[in-house]
Design a protein around this motif. Structure first.
Motif, PDB file in Angstrom:
ATOM      1  N   GLU A 196      65.566  62.554  41.700  1.00  0.00           N
ATOM      2  CA  GLU A 196      64.708  62.318  42.854  1.00  0.00           C
ATOM      3  C   GLU A 196      63.314  62.830  42.506  1.00  0.00           C
ATOM      4  OE1 GLU A 196      63.859  61.113  46.771  1.00  0.00           O
ATOM      5  OE2 GLU A 196      65.775  60.941  45.739  1.00  0.00           O
ATOM      6  N   ILE A 197      62.340  61.960  42.573  1.00  0.00           N
ATOM      7  CA  ILE A 197      60.973  62.348  42.247  1.00  0.00           C
ATOM      8  C   ILE A 197      60.185  62.388  43.545  1.00  0.00           C
ATOM      9  CG2 ILE A 197      58.888  61.773  40.955  1.00  0.00           C
ATOM     10  CD1 ILE A 197      60.684  60.217  39.004  1.00  0.00           C
ATOM     11  N   TYR A 198      59.640  63.548  43.870  1.00  0.00           N
ATOM     12  CA  TYR A 198      58.897  63.681  45.109  1.00  0.00           C
ATOM     13  C   TYR A 198      57.537  62.999  44.966  1.00  0.00           C
ATOM     14  CZ  TYR A 198      56.986  67.782  42.673  1.00  0.00           C
ATOM     15  OH  TYR A 198      56.420  68.623  41.743  1.00  0.00           O
ATOM     16  N   PRO A 199      56.984  62.504  46.062  1.00  0.00           N
ATOM     17  CA  PRO A 199      55.711  61.788  45.984  1.00  0.00           C
ATOM     18  C   PRO A 199      54.551  62.742  45.726  1.00  0.00           C
ATOM     19  CG  PRO A 199      56.474  61.906  48.248  1.00  0.00           C
ATOM     20  CD  PRO A 199      57.552  62.501  47.397  1.00  0.00           C
ATOM     21  N   PRO A 200      53.588  62.309  44.920  1.00  0.00           N
ATOM     22  CA  PRO A 200      52.422  63.153  44.663  1.00  0.00           C
ATOM     23  C   PRO A 200      51.441  63.117  45.833  1.00  0.00           C
ATOM     24  CG  PRO A 200      52.186  61.071  43.523  1.00  0.00           C
ATOM     25  CD  PRO A 200      53.555  61.061  44.152  1.00  0.00           C
ATOM     26  N   LYS A 201      50.595  64.114  45.878  1.00  0.00           N
ATOM     27  CA  LYS A 201      49.461  64.104  46.797  1.00  0.00           C
ATOM     28  C   LYS A 201      48.325  63.381  46.092  1.00  0.00           C
ATOM     29  CE  LYS A 201      50.691  68.736  48.373  1.00  0.00           C
ATOM     30  NZ  LYS A 201      50.262  70.134  48.364  1.00  0.00           N
ATOM     31  N   MET A 202      47.319  62.979  46.839  1.00  0.00           N
ATOM     32  CA  MET A 202      46.167  62.348  46.223  1.00  0.00           C
ATOM     33  C   MET A 202      45.573  63.325  45.201  1.00  0.00           C
ATOM     34  SD  MET A 202      42.646  61.016  47.973  1.00  0.00           S
ATOM     35  CE  MET A 202      43.142  59.386  48.446  1.00  0.00           C
ATOM     36  N   PRO A 203      45.358  62.878  43.952  1.00  0.00           N
ATOM     37  CA  PRO A 203      44.861  63.797  42.923  1.00  0.00           C
ATOM     38  C   PRO A 203      43.396  64.147  43.125  1.00  0.00           C
ATOM     39  CG  PRO A 203      44.961  61.588  42.047  1.00  0.00           C
ATOM     40  CD  PRO A 203      45.558  61.534  43.444  1.00  0.00           C
ATOM     41  N   ILE A 204      42.949  65.112  42.329  1.00  0.00           N
ATOM     42  CA  ILE A 204      41.547  65.485  42.375  1.00  0.00           C
ATOM     43  C   ILE A 204      40.712  64.289  41.973  1.00  0.00           C
ATOM     44  CG2 ILE A 204      41.984  67.908  41.888  1.00  0.00           C
ATOM     45  CD1 ILE A 204      41.025  67.400  39.014  1.00  0.00           C
ATOM     46  N   VAL A 237      35.057  67.434  40.672  1.00  0.00           N
ATOM     47  CA  VAL A 237      34.975  67.667  42.098  1.00  0.00           C
ATOM     48  C   VAL A 237      36.374  67.533  42.661  1.00  0.00           C
ATOM     49  CG1 VAL A 237      34.021  66.856  44.264  1.00  0.00           C
ATOM     50  CG2 VAL A 237      32.631  66.771  42.196  1.00  0.00           C
ATOM     51  N   PHE A 238      36.864  68.583  43.310  1.00  0.00           N
ATOM     52  CA  PHE A 238      38.167  68.525  43.922  1.00  0.00           C
ATOM     53  C   PHE A 238      38.046  67.741  45.214  1.00  0.00           C
ATOM     54  CE2 PHE A 238      38.762  71.928  41.007  1.00  0.00           C
ATOM     55  CZ  PHE A 238      40.067  71.762  40.603  1.00  0.00           C
ATOM     56  N   ASN A 239      38.978  66.831  45.419  1.00  0.00           N
ATOM     57  CA  ASN A 239      38.907  65.929  46.538  1.00  0.00           C
ATOM     58  C   ASN A 239      40.225  65.968  47.284  1.00  0.00           C
ATOM     59  OD1 ASN A 239      38.963  63.462  48.079  1.00  0.00           O
ATOM     60  ND2 ASN A 239      37.228  62.808  46.854  1.00  0.00           N
ATOM     61  N   ASP A 240      40.161  66.141  48.567  1.00  0.00           N
ATOM     62  CA  ASP A 240      41.367  66.176  49.383  1.00  0.00           C
ATOM     63  C   ASP A 240      41.187  65.160  50.499  1.00  0.00           C
ATOM     64  OD1 ASP A 240      42.964  68.648  51.488  1.00  0.00           O
ATOM     65  OD2 ASP A 240      43.760  66.853  50.549  1.00  0.00           O
ATOM     66  N   GLY A 241      41.703  63.960  50.279  1.00  0.00           N
ATOM     67  CA  GLY A 241      41.578  62.932  51.301  1.00  0.00           C
ATOM     68  C   GLY A 241      40.153  62.499  51.527  1.00  0.00           C
ATOM     69  N   GLY A 242      39.325  62.521  50.497  1.00  0.00           N
ATOM     70  CA  GLY A 242      37.951  62.060  50.597  1.00  0.00           C
ATOM     71  C   GLY A 242      36.963  63.163  50.973  1.00  0.00           C
ATOM     72  N   VAL A 243      37.441  64.373  51.204  1.00  0.00           N
ATOM     73  CA  VAL A 243      36.557  65.479  51.574  1.00  0.00           C
ATOM     74  C   VAL A 243      36.349  66.389  50.380  1.00  0.00           C
ATOM     75  CG1 VAL A 243      36.269  67.459  53.105  1.00  0.00           C
ATOM     76  CG2 VAL A 243      37.404  65.406  53.933  1.00  0.00           C
ATOM     77  N   GLN A 244      35.095  66.573  49.980  1.00  0.00           N
ATOM     78  CA  GLN A 244      34.823  67.449  48.837  1.00  0.00           C
ATOM     79  C   GLN A 244      35.141  68.874  49.226  1.00  0.00           C
ATOM     80  OE1 GLN A 244      31.072  66.883  46.892  1.00  0.00           O
ATOM     81  NE2 GLN A 244      31.055  68.954  46.096  1.00  0.00           N
ATOM     82  N   GLN A 271      53.899  57.604  38.764  1.00  0.00           N
ATOM     83  CA  GLN A 271      54.187  58.638  39.756  1.00  0.00           C
ATOM     84  C   GLN A 271      54.279  60.009  39.087  1.00  0.00           C
ATOM     85  OE1 GLN A 271      57.665  57.887  42.149  1.00  0.00           O
ATOM     86  NE2 GLN A 271      57.462  59.800  43.272  1.00  0.00           N
ATOM     87  N   ILE A 272      54.956  60.089  37.961  1.00  0.00           N
ATOM     88  CA  ILE A 272      55.062  61.354  37.231  1.00  0.00           C
ATOM     89  C   ILE A 272      53.686  61.794  36.735  1.00  0.00           C
ATOM     90  CG2 ILE A 272      56.022  62.449  35.158  1.00  0.00           C
ATOM     91  CD1 ILE A 272      58.518  60.595  35.607  1.00  0.00           C
ATOM     92  N   GLY A 273      52.905  60.850  36.217  1.00  0.00           N
ATOM     93  CA  GLY A 273      51.548  61.177  35.780  1.00  0.00           C
ATOM     94  C   GLY A 273      50.705  61.736  36.916  1.00  0.00           C
ATOM     95  N   LEU A 274      50.825  61.125  38.094  1.00  0.00           N
ATOM     96  CA  LEU A 274      50.073  61.611  39.260  1.00  0.00           C
ATOM     97  C   LEU A 274      50.553  62.990  39.705  1.00  0.00           C
ATOM     98  CD1 LEU A 274      49.797  58.281  41.274  1.00  0.00           C
ATOM     99  CD2 LEU A 274      47.909  59.539  40.196  1.00  0.00           C
ATOM    100  N   LEU A 275      51.850  63.265  39.589  1.00  0.00           N
ATOM    101  CA  LEU A 275      52.344  64.612  39.898  1.00  0.00           C
ATOM    102  C   LEU A 275      51.746  65.641  38.943  1.00  0.00           C
ATOM    103  CD1 LEU A 275      56.111  63.918  40.628  1.00  0.00           C
ATOM    104  CD2 LEU A 275      54.433  64.846  42.232  1.00  0.00           C
ATOM    105  N   CYS A 276      51.559  65.233  37.693  1.00  0.00           N
ATOM    106  CA  CYS A 276      51.026  66.152  36.677  1.00  0.00           C
ATOM    107  C   CYS A 276      49.558  66.495  36.890  1.00  0.00           C
ATOM    108  CB  CYS A 276      51.206  65.555  35.281  1.00  0.00           C
ATOM    109  SG  CYS A 276      52.917  65.449  34.739  1.00  0.00           S
ATOM    110  N   VAL A 277      48.818  65.634  37.583  1.00  0.00           N
ATOM    111  CA  VAL A 277      47.372  65.864  37.753  1.00  0.00           C
ATOM    112  C   VAL A 277      47.033  66.388  39.152  1.00  0.00           C
ATOM    113  CG1 VAL A 277      46.709  64.214  35.973  1.00  0.00           C
ATOM    114  CG2 VAL A 277      46.887  63.432  38.337  1.00  0.00           C
ATOM    115  N   GLN A 278      47.990  67.016  39.794  1.00  0.00           N
ATOM    116  CA  GLN A 278      47.733  67.577  41.118  1.00  0.00           C
ATOM    117  C   GLN A 278      46.671  68.677  41.037  1.00  0.00           C
ATOM    118  OE1 GLN A 278      49.525  66.467  44.249  1.00  0.00           O
ATOM    119  NE2 GLN A 278      49.250  64.886  42.686  1.00  0.00           N
TER     120      GLN A 278
END
Length: 135
Positions: free
Chosen positions: A99-107, A121-128, A70-77
């Protein structure tokens, strides 16, 4: 859009290192690391991400590894402002209470669409959204 060098670049790199250590050597047939780590974390299947050379961890260790993922995923936002500072990362790693907040889907870390490993390629929920030259 050109990438900008920020103080959070080291945070991103640290996140990639954490995820690489946990997952172990990658085979070409495995999915890209960031996408696979996100899928395993979001589905609560961290054991699928772990280095295959590692014995099946006890429950307590599995929880600690899930926290590290989870921390690793927060770092790669995608956005530097969404990444924690290194001091916050150290606090999260050292604390059982934080308290560790949840990450967003990474690039996306799949470079096949750009043909070059120097571009992401930056990706936001499957959309380039955009391509950034990382060199």
């Amino acid at each position: 859009m050109q990438g900008n060098l920020t103080l959070k670049c080291d945070v991103y790199s640290f996140g990639v290192v954490i995820l690489n250590i946990i997952s172990g050597p990658r085979e070409r047939t495995k999915p890209p690391l960031l996408s696979f780590a996100w899928d395993c974390w979001s589905q609560h299947k961290i054991e699928n991400l772990l280095d295959s050379a590692m014995e099946e961890p006890e429950f307590g260790l599995l929880l600690a590894l899930e926290k590290c993922v989870q921390i690793g995923l927060l770092c790669v936002q995608q956005l530097p402002d969404d990444r924690p500072t290194m001091s916050a990362v150290v606090t999260m790693l050292n604390s059982d209470d934080s308290e560790i907040y949840p990450p967003k889907m990474p690039i996306s870390d799949d470079h096949s669409s750009t043909g070059s490993p120097s571009q992401a390629v930056f990706n936001d929920g499957g959309v380039q959204r955009d391509t950034v030259d990382l060199t």
